[in-house]
Design an enzyme around this catalytic site. Structure first.
Site, mmCIF file in Angstrom:
data_model
loop_
_atom_site.group_PDB
_atom_site.id
_atom_site.type_symbol
_atom_site.label_atom_id
_atom_site.label_comp_id
_atom_site.label_asym_id
_atom_site.label_seq_id
_atom_site.Cartn_x
_atom_site.Cartn_y
_atom_site.Cartn_z
ATOM 1 N N VAL A 82 36.620 44.766 41.743
ATOM 2 C CA VAL A 82 36.149 45.738 40.294
ATOM 3 C C VAL A 82 37.390 46.317 39.990
ATOM 4 O O VAL A 82 38.151 47.056 40.814
ATOM 5 C CB VAL A 82 35.041 46.449 40.516
ATOM 6 C CG1 VAL A 82 34.395 47.201 39.490
ATOM 7 C CG2 VAL A 82 33.633 45.814 40.764
ATOM 8 N N LYS A 83 37.804 45.758 38.884
ATOM 9 C CA LYS A 83 38.755 47.029 38.363
ATOM 10 C C LYS A 83 38.419 47.040 37.294
ATOM 11 O O LYS A 83 37.997 47.662 36.242
ATOM 12 C CB LYS A 83 40.072 45.153 37.231
ATOM 13 C CG LYS A 83 41.584 45.418 37.830
ATOM 14 C CD LYS A 83 42.333 44.505 36.695
ATOM 15 C CE LYS A 83 44.055 44.919 37.038
ATOM 16 N NZ LYS A 83 44.164 43.427 36.160
#
Length: 218
Positions: A82-83
């Site tokens: 997850v960015k």
């Protein structure tokens, strides 16, 4: 050094993966918009192709929404990273997801201090943007050196330096010389690493000489 492709082009991803040149993929909202594809199905498809981390970025900026988006993205596949942006809300979500065993890529890093915060929040990856610093006449590669130096001082930090905003092969080579863990760049920049005029010249000579023998291996 691990190579991540900064793209959502499925054909490019497949070709690099088949050649053994791909360790992961990074995407961002701009890349997704350019693809014209629906976000979730596209990330699912990339995760099916690539065994390594696939960065999928949240779209909101407030903590509550970002947290929900992060949880949804993390559920897509085990190899989703997850960015999140390097903001107070982003690092709060980073800590939350990291504590649950989810890989988090903290993006838009432009200073060593920011990188230090990301490591303390448990980020799997920190993404310093070398090209964008170069664009404003700052030395992007010096930021990579500073972050690596800081991280080496603390055994408790497991965050990998993911060199981002890469514009040319020099960014890759210099980062590798420093010991950066990962580089992400467009496939076109990876392909540039193959090129050297002496390779082309030498191959042309070998081909011509082989023709003169009149032989065939097959």
């Amino acid at each position: 050094m691990k190579f991540f492709a900064d793209t959502s082009d499925i054909d490019d991803i497949k070709k690099l993966n088949e050649a053994g040149m791909l360790d992961g993929v990074t995407t961002n909202p701009s890349i997704i918009a350019k693809s014209g594809r629906d976000f979730i199905p596209l990330i699912e498809e990339i995760c099916d192709i690539v065994e390594g981390p696939v960065s999928a970025e949240v779209a909101s900026t407030d903590y509550e929404t970002m947290s929900k988006e992060g949880a949804k993205l993390a559920a897509i596949a085990d190899n989703v990273a997850v960015k999140v942006p390097l903001t107070p809300a982003g690092l709060r979500v980073c800590k939350e997801l990291s504590d649950k065993g989810t890989m988090v890529n903290v993006t838009l890093c432009f200073s060593p201090g920011q990188a230090l915060l990301a490591a303390k929040a448990g980020a799997a990856f920190i993404s310093p943007f070398v090209g964008r610093l170069d664009d404003i006449c700052q030395d992007g590669l010096s930021l990579i050196a500073d972050i690596l130096r800081i991280y080496e001082n603390y055994e408790s930090f497991d965050t990998e330096v993911l060199v981002a905003s890469v514009r040319n092969p020099i960014h890759i080579i210099e980062s590798a010389k420093m010991g950066a863990h990962v580089v992400t760049c467009p496939p076109s920049v990876i392909h540039q690493l193959y090129s050297h005029p002496l390779t082309d010249k030498g191959l042309a000579a070998f081909v011509e000489d082989w023709k003169k023998t009149g032989q065939s291996i097959l």
